[in-house]
Design a protein around this motif. Structure first.
Motif, PDB file in Angstrom:
ATOM      1  N   SER A 108      78.896-151.928   2.755  1.00 49.45           N
ATOM      2  CA  SER A 108      80.218-151.568   3.303  1.00 49.45           C
ATOM      3  C   SER A 108      81.080-152.806   3.445  1.00 49.45           C
ATOM      4  O   SER A 108      80.572-153.921   3.522  1.00 49.45           O
ATOM      5  CB  SER A 108      80.083-150.983   4.707  1.00 49.45           C
ATOM      6  OG  SER A 108      79.165-149.963   4.765  1.00 49.45           O
ATOM      7  N   ARG A 109      82.369-152.569   3.542  1.00 47.98           N
ATOM      8  CA  ARG A 109      83.339-153.650   3.820  1.00 47.98           C
ATOM      9  C   ARG A 109      84.077-153.291   5.101  1.00 47.98           C
ATOM     10  O   ARG A 109      84.449-152.131   5.300  1.00 47.98           O
ATOM     11  CB  ARG A 109      84.388-153.728   2.714  1.00 47.98           C
ATOM     12  CG  ARG A 109      83.841-153.994   1.355  1.00 47.98           C
ATOM     13  CD  ARG A 109      85.000-154.054   0.367  1.00 47.98           C
ATOM     14  NE  ARG A 109      85.505-155.420   0.277  1.00 47.98           N
ATOM     15  CZ  ARG A 109      85.000-156.313  -0.576  1.00 47.98           C
ATOM     16  NH1 ARG A 109      84.033-155.979  -1.398  1.00 47.98           N
ATOM     17  NH2 ARG A 109      85.473-157.529  -0.630  1.00 47.98           N
ATOM     18  N   ARG A 111      86.905-152.602   7.646  1.00 50.20           N
ATOM     19  CA  ARG A 111      88.338-152.248   7.590  1.00 50.20           C
ATOM     20  C   ARG A 111      89.133-153.325   8.333  1.00 50.20           C
ATOM     21  O   ARG A 111      88.646-153.854   9.337  1.00 50.20           O
ATOM     22  CB  ARG A 111      88.591-150.913   8.289  1.00 50.20           C
ATOM     23  CG  ARG A 111      88.139-149.758   7.462  1.00 50.20           C
ATOM     24  CD  ARG A 111      88.504-148.427   8.111  1.00 50.20           C
ATOM     25  NE  ARG A 111      87.550-147.458   7.626  1.00 50.20           N
ATOM     26  CZ  ARG A 111      86.867-146.612   8.362  1.00 50.20           C
ATOM     27  NH1 ARG A 111      87.076-146.549   9.665  1.00 50.20           N
ATOM     28  NH2 ARG A 111      86.006-145.789   7.826  1.00 50.20           N
ATOM     29  N   ARG A 126      81.870-158.952   9.481  1.00 44.94           N
ATOM     30  CA  ARG A 126      80.923-158.264   8.588  1.00 44.94           C
ATOM     31  C   ARG A 126      79.910-159.256   8.000  1.00 44.94           C
ATOM     32  O   ARG A 126      78.751-158.951   7.849  1.00 44.94           O
ATOM     33  CB  ARG A 126      81.712-157.587   7.446  1.00 44.94           C
ATOM     34  CG  ARG A 126      80.864-156.844   6.437  1.00 44.94           C
ATOM     35  CD  ARG A 126      80.458-155.471   6.926  1.00 44.94           C
ATOM     36  NE  ARG A 126      79.225-155.032   6.323  1.00 44.94           N
ATOM     37  CZ  ARG A 126      78.550-153.952   6.693  1.00 44.94           C
ATOM     38  NH1 ARG A 126      79.007-153.184   7.666  1.00 44.94           N
ATOM     39  NH2 ARG A 126      77.426-153.628   6.113  1.00 44.94           N
ATOM     40  N   ALA A 237      83.986-149.451   8.827  1.00 45.59           N
ATOM     41  CA  ALA A 237      83.749-150.044   7.509  1.00 45.59           C
ATOM     42  C   ALA A 237      83.794-148.931   6.462  1.00 45.59           C
ATOM     43  O   ALA A 237      83.507-147.772   6.759  1.00 45.59           O
ATOM     44  CB  ALA A 237      82.383-150.719   7.497  1.00 45.59           C
ATOM     45  N   ASP A 238      84.178-149.319   5.245  1.00 46.33           N
ATOM     46  CA  ASP A 238      84.222-148.360   4.130  1.00 46.33           C
ATOM     47  C   ASP A 238      83.171-148.747   3.098  1.00 46.33           C
ATOM     48  O   ASP A 238      82.901-149.936   2.914  1.00 46.33           O
ATOM     49  CB  ASP A 238      85.599-148.387   3.463  1.00 46.33           C
ATOM     50  CG  ASP A 238      86.675-147.881   4.405  1.00 46.33           C
ATOM     51  OD1 ASP A 238      86.455-146.837   5.026  1.00 46.33           O
ATOM     52  OD2 ASP A 238      87.711-148.559   4.543  1.00 46.33           O
ATOM     53  N   PRO A 239      82.620-147.749   2.392  1.00 45.94           N
ATOM     54  CA  PRO A 239      81.630-148.071   1.358  1.00 45.94           C
ATOM     55  C   PRO A 239      82.252-148.935   0.254  1.00 45.94           C
ATOM     56  O   PRO A 239      83.388-148.689  -0.150  1.00 45.94           O
ATOM     57  CB  PRO A 239      81.212-146.700   0.824  1.00 45.94           C
ATOM     58  CG  PRO A 239      82.275-145.745   1.259  1.00 45.94           C
ATOM     59  CD  PRO A 239      82.888-146.308   2.505  1.00 45.94           C
ATOM     60  N   GLY A 254      81.384-142.278  -0.316  1.00 43.37           N
ATOM     61  CA  GLY A 254      80.255-143.159  -0.618  1.00 43.37           C
ATOM     62  C   GLY A 254      79.736-142.840  -2.009  1.00 43.37           C
ATOM     63  O   GLY A 254      80.280-141.967  -2.698  1.00 43.37           O
ATOM     64  N   ASP A 273      74.089-148.740   3.025  1.00 42.37           N
ATOM     65  CA  ASP A 273      75.344-148.256   3.616  1.00 42.37           C
ATOM     66  C   ASP A 273      76.253-147.540   2.620  1.00 42.37           C
ATOM     67  O   ASP A 273      77.087-146.731   3.010  1.00 42.37           O
ATOM     68  CB  ASP A 273      76.151-149.449   4.157  1.00 42.37           C
ATOM     69  CG  ASP A 273      75.683-149.912   5.524  1.00 42.37           C
ATOM     70  OD1 ASP A 273      74.593-149.514   5.945  1.00 42.37           O
ATOM     71  OD2 ASP A 273      76.427-150.681   6.156  1.00 42.37           O
ATOM     72  N   ILE A 274      76.128-147.865   1.348  1.00 41.14           N
ATOM     73  CA  ILE A 274      77.053-147.299   0.357  1.00 41.14           C
ATOM     74  C   ILE A 274      76.746-145.833   0.049  1.00 41.14           C
ATOM     75  O   ILE A 274      77.590-145.094  -0.451  1.00 41.14           O
ATOM     76  CB  ILE A 274      77.012-148.135  -0.951  1.00 41.14           C
ATOM     77  CG1 ILE A 274      78.182-147.751  -1.864  1.00 41.14           C
ATOM     78  CG2 ILE A 274      75.688-147.988  -1.690  1.00 41.14           C
ATOM     79  CD1 ILE A 274      78.333-148.633  -3.074  1.00 41.14           C
ATOM     80  N   ARG A 287      76.256-140.276   5.292  1.00 44.49           N
ATOM     81  CA  ARG A 287      76.288-141.693   4.922  1.00 44.49           C
ATOM     82  C   ARG A 287      75.997-142.456   6.202  1.00 44.49           C
ATOM     83  O   ARG A 287      76.712-142.310   7.185  1.00 44.49           O
ATOM     84  CB  ARG A 287      77.661-142.091   4.368  1.00 44.49           C
ATOM     85  CG  ARG A 287      77.678-143.518   3.843  1.00 44.49           C
ATOM     86  CD  ARG A 287      78.984-143.860   3.155  1.00 44.49           C
ATOM     87  NE  ARG A 287      80.003-144.293   4.085  1.00 44.49           N
ATOM     88  CZ  ARG A 287      80.085-145.524   4.598  1.00 44.49           C
ATOM     89  NH1 ARG A 287      79.203-146.450   4.277  1.00 44.49           N
ATOM     90  NH2 ARG A 287      81.051-145.830   5.442  1.00 44.49           N
ATOM     91  N   GLU A 289      75.193-145.990   8.413  1.00 47.03           N
ATOM     92  CA  GLU A 289      75.420-147.435   8.407  1.00 47.03           C
ATOM     93  C   GLU A 289      74.491-148.030   9.444  1.00 47.03           C
ATOM     94  O   GLU A 289      74.930-148.469  10.500  1.00 47.03           O
ATOM     95  CB  GLU A 289      76.873-147.739   8.759  1.00 47.03           C
ATOM     96  CG  GLU A 289      77.841-147.305   7.690  1.00 47.03           C
ATOM     97  CD  GLU A 289      79.268-147.685   8.040  1.00 47.03           C
ATOM     98  OE1 GLU A 289      79.595-148.874   7.999  1.00 47.03           O
ATOM     99  OE2 GLU A 289      80.035-146.776   8.385  1.00 47.03           O
TER     100      GLU A 289
END
Ligand SMILES: Cc1cc2nc3c(=O)[nH]c(=O)nc-3n(C[C@H](O)[C@H](O)[C@H](O)COP(=O)(O)OP(=O)(O)OC[C@H]3O[C@@H](n4cnc5c(N)ncnc54)[C@H](O)[C@@H]3O)c2cc1C
Length: 404
Positions: A108-109, A111, A126, A237-239, A254, A273-274, A287, A289
């Motif tokens: 993940s990244r 936000r 992160r 966080a987003d995938p 994801g 996480d993805i 999904r 995390e």
């Protein structure tokens, strides 16, 4: 099967290459990671890493272990830019690599509040580089504003209080952590902030972060101005799926995987996480995390991708832990419940256990400073026990501990 490639050199990717060798794969393994760092552990970055000025090393394995003991071709500082699922090739910023089996573990990244990324003193957390920057900023900060009262925001607030700083958390939702813990326990846990001297402002949105080069204040929608020399944004966080966009592989909330973690592309599996996959334990797509699932999925994706044994479905009871203000909070299962019941201790104390009911089943448990109970609850949820069995189990524990 000759060429095993793993993209994403963090927890899930590392567990994938370790499992491949442990289970007898003797072909070529390449582990590709965008960061320059050896695979490292993230949970301490928002906890112990921030407490002291001395650096805590969270690296999982040495370079020589990966190269000499596991025989892994480790390519750090290398970003995957695209994927050709027909030719079975990954495009890298340094060229291309072919695969027979591929595990995608790009995680993940964080936000960001993108309008303010350029301001000194505005951070997300992160990576280890982020954590170094936040730790350095904490060392000289006076007023800290944390945007987002999720787990990571809460841990950063806790670390800042440990250093004696003035801390405000700004949360958009009326109650924090509802998606993770449900209404009542979200409320109960967020009371810990207030008890530890943090100002918690809920139902508020950030209108503006003031400052020209450096952050000076956070202005909220209702006009409240919070002076700040450090702002940490913890809004989820987003995938990390952007590099897969033109590949044609199925991505929806994801990287879409089936129960065995296989993606829509032949020979390509997902881990960590993805991944969005069908969790048979609860009959729904998820999904996650969290550390435990990333590690477990990494191992299983490698085995299934390489055909090391029968294909196995990944089914799990989610498990997450966090540490705030010297307290341990652990959650297993699902927070979407019709009823929660505090079955041990009390939410006004520093120690309690809450069970979660959906229909007549036990589906979740929160243990605050009660570590010995949580894995038993995880096992019971996994076994599909009834609500009554969950209550009976806790009643029995209470009797045993009171000696009655
Ligand atoms: C600060 C922090 C605290 C946490 N605390 C807890 C906790 O207390 N308890 C808990 O259960 N979980 C916690 N977690 C969550 C846990 O760490 C994650 O679930 C876990 O790291 C996921 O592992 P992963 O390998 O799937 O992804 P990640 O750890 O996100 O790693 C993905 C890797 O892939 C790399 N990458 C991304 N895109 C590319 C690309 N295109 N090419 C090459 N490489 C790429 C990234 O740079 C990264 O190194 C925490 C996470 C963070 C960030």
């Amino acid at each position: 099967m000759k060429n095993f490639v793993v993209v994403g050199a963090s927890l899930a990717g590392l567990r994938a290459v370790e499992a491949a060798r442990k289970d007898g794969f003797d072909g070529r393994i390449t582990l590709i990671g965008g960061e320059e760092h050896l695979p490292y552990d993230r949970p301490p970055l928002s906890k112990q890493f921030l407490y002291e000025d001395d650096e805590l090393d969270t690296t999982f394995r040495s370079r020589s272990y990966l190269r000499d003991d596991l025989g892994v071709d480790l390519r750090l500082g290398t970003w995957a830019r695209g994927l050709d699922i027909r030719e079975k090739r990954v495009q890298l910023d340094t060229g291309e690599i072919g695969y027979d089996a591929l595990v995608v573990a790009t995680g993940s990244r964080a936000r960001t509040l993108s309008d303010y990324d350029h301001l000194d003193g505005v951070h997300t957390l992160r990576t280890v580089d982020d954590a170094r920057a936040v730790r350095a900023a904490l060392a000289s900060a006076v007023h800290v504003v944390v945007v987002g009262a999720g787990f990571i925001g809460a841990e950063i607030a806790s670390a800042a209080r440990r250093r004696g700083l003035d801390v405000t958390i700004v949360e958009a939702a009326p109650v924090p952590l509802v998606r993770a813990l449900g209404d009542e326990m979200g409320e109960a846990c967020s009371a810990l902030h207030v008890r530890n001297g943090v100002r918690l402002i809920c139902g508020a949105h950030v209108q503006e972060i003031e400052g020209t080069r450096r952050v000076e204040a956070v202005r909220l929608g209702d006009g409240t101005r919070l002076p700040a020399d450090l702002v940490v944004v913890g809004i989820g966080a987003d995938p990390a799926t952007a590099w897969l966009e033109s590949s044609g592989i199925a991505v929806e909330r994801g990287l879409t995987c089936d129960a065995t973690l296989a993606t829509s592309a032949e020979g390509v599996y997902g881990a960590g996480d993805i991944v969005s996959w069908h969790n048979r334990t609860f009959g729904q797509s998820m999904r996650l995390e969290n550390w435990t699932s990333a590690a477990e999925q990494g191992r299983m994706a490698a085995r299934n991708a390489l055909g090391l044994g029968e294909p196995t479905a990944y089914a799990t009871v989610p498990y997450y832990w966090t540490h705030w203000y010297g307290m341990s909070l652990q959650f297993v299962g699902l927070p979407t419940a019709e009823e929660t019941q505090v079955v041990s201790g009390s939410v006004d104390s520093d120690k309690w256990v809450t069970l979660y009911r959906l229909n007549d089943r036990l589906v979740g448990a929160l243990a605050v400073n009660s570590p010995s109970v949580i894995m038993k609850c995880r096992m019971m949820i996994n076994n599909g026990v009834s609500w009554q069995e969950g209550l009976d189990f806790m009643a029995e524990r209470r009797r045993a501990s009171s000696g009655v």
